[in-house]
Design a protein around this motif. Structure first.
Motif, mmCIF file in Angstrom:
data_model
loop_
_atom_site.group_PDB
_atom_site.id
_atom_site.type_symbol
_atom_site.label_atom_id
_atom_site.label_comp_id
_atom_site.label_asym_id
_atom_site.label_seq_id
_atom_site.Cartn_x
_atom_site.Cartn_y
_atom_site.Cartn_z
ATOM 1 N N LEU A 128 14.857 0.821 -70.898
ATOM 2 C CA LEU A 128 14.868 2.236 -70.335
ATOM 3 C C LEU A 128 14.488 3.352 -71.290
ATOM 4 N N ILE A 179 22.018 -4.448 -63.831
ATOM 5 C CA ILE A 179 20.378 -4.059 -63.810
ATOM 6 C C ILE A 179 19.792 -5.207 -62.936
ATOM 7 N N ILE A 230 10.439 3.419 -71.030
ATOM 8 C CA ILE A 230 9.616 3.613 -69.796
ATOM 9 C C ILE A 230 8.626 4.723 -69.874
ATOM 10 N N PRO A 231 7.134 4.252 -69.511
ATOM 11 C CA PRO A 231 6.217 5.198 -69.779
ATOM 12 C C PRO A 231 6.150 6.107 -68.810
ATOM 13 N N ARG A 241 6.922 -9.093 -59.616
ATOM 14 C CA ARG A 241 5.923 -8.924 -58.800
ATOM 15 C C ARG A 241 5.910 -10.115 -57.755
ATOM 16 N N GLU A 293 24.538 5.668 -55.694
ATOM 17 C CA GLU A 293 24.936 4.246 -55.554
ATOM 18 C C GLU A 293 24.020 3.450 -56.547
ATOM 19 N N PRO A 334 7.998 1.376 -62.542
ATOM 20 C CA PRO A 334 7.091 2.093 -63.538
ATOM 21 C C PRO A 334 5.649 2.048 -62.889
ATOM 22 N N GLU A 351 8.106 -5.304 -60.675
ATOM 23 C CA GLU A 351 7.724 -4.285 -59.673
ATOM 24 C C GLU A 351 8.427 -3.052 -59.928
ATOM 25 N N SER A 352 9.807 -3.553 -60.037
ATOM 26 C CA SER A 352 10.764 -2.269 -60.152
ATOM 27 C C SER A 352 11.969 -2.727 -61.092
ATOM 28 N N ILE A 353 12.613 -1.745 -61.294
ATOM 29 C CA ILE A 353 13.885 -2.098 -61.810
ATOM 30 C C ILE A 353 14.945 -1.156 -61.345
ATOM 31 N N GLU A 354 16.104 -1.829 -60.696
ATOM 32 C CA GLU A 354 17.121 -1.162 -60.125
ATOM 33 C C GLU A 354 18.438 -1.119 -60.895
ATOM 34 N N ILE A 355 19.134 0.111 -61.152
ATOM 35 C CA ILE A 355 20.369 0.293 -62.056
ATOM 36 C C ILE A 355 21.358 0.491 -60.822
ATOM 37 N N ARG A 356 22.410 -0.270 -61.014
ATOM 38 C CA ARG A 356 23.448 0.159 -60.540
ATOM 39 C C ARG A 356 24.564 0.575 -61.521
ATOM 40 N N ILE A 415 13.840 2.421 -60.467
ATOM 41 C CA ILE A 415 12.659 2.999 -61.078
ATOM 42 C C ILE A 415 11.272 1.978 -61.224
ATOM 43 N N LYS A 433 13.342 -6.584 -60.240
ATOM 44 C CA LYS A 433 12.602 -7.279 -59.132
ATOM 45 C C LYS A 433 10.939 -7.441 -59.750
ATOM 46 N N ILE A 474 20.008 3.616 -58.997
ATOM 47 C CA ILE A 474 18.778 4.189 -59.318
ATOM 48 C C ILE A 474 17.885 2.958 -59.375
#
Lengths: 75, 75
Positions: free
Chosen positions: B66, B43, B69-70, B48, A27, A33, B27-32, A31, B46, A29
């Protein structure tokens, strides 16, 4: 040592899998970091069944996955 | 037409921005990915500060993001 422990307090994944998961089952992903909250990159796949799976960011299929995201296209 | 409407009922983003956001603020990356719930890739970054920003998947900085991304490295 204390800093190291604190640095990983907010990691979400206790363990990860390298097993392949078909994109048809995703649904989303997520990430996360490397950052102040967790000192490793975390990739969390949310399945259509709503369960979440932490996958190994170093797994070749995971690395390929992000390069292959069908940006503008429909599946 | 009805199918088209239904197909986009579960999109999360009403509008997206192409403005650059520094990775230090994530804080994070959400990929749908495109799927049954929404017929476009979404995309969601989120921050901090816990607020969420929908970014344009077609924006060049987002595409580069993308790839950059380390994976195993610390920032």
């Amino acid at each position: 040592a204390i800093l190291e422990v604190n640095g990983n307090l907010s990691c979400r994944c206790v363990k990860t899998t390298s097993d392949y998961i078909s994109p048809k089952r995703y649904e989303s992903i997520e990430i996360r970091p490397v950052g102040s909250t967790c000192r490793r990159t975390e990739i969390i796949i949310k399945l259509r069944t709503s369960s979440k799976v932490c996958v190994n960011p170093e797994a070749p299929w995971v690395k390929k996955l992000l390069k292959r995201i069908p940006w503008g296209k429909r599946r």
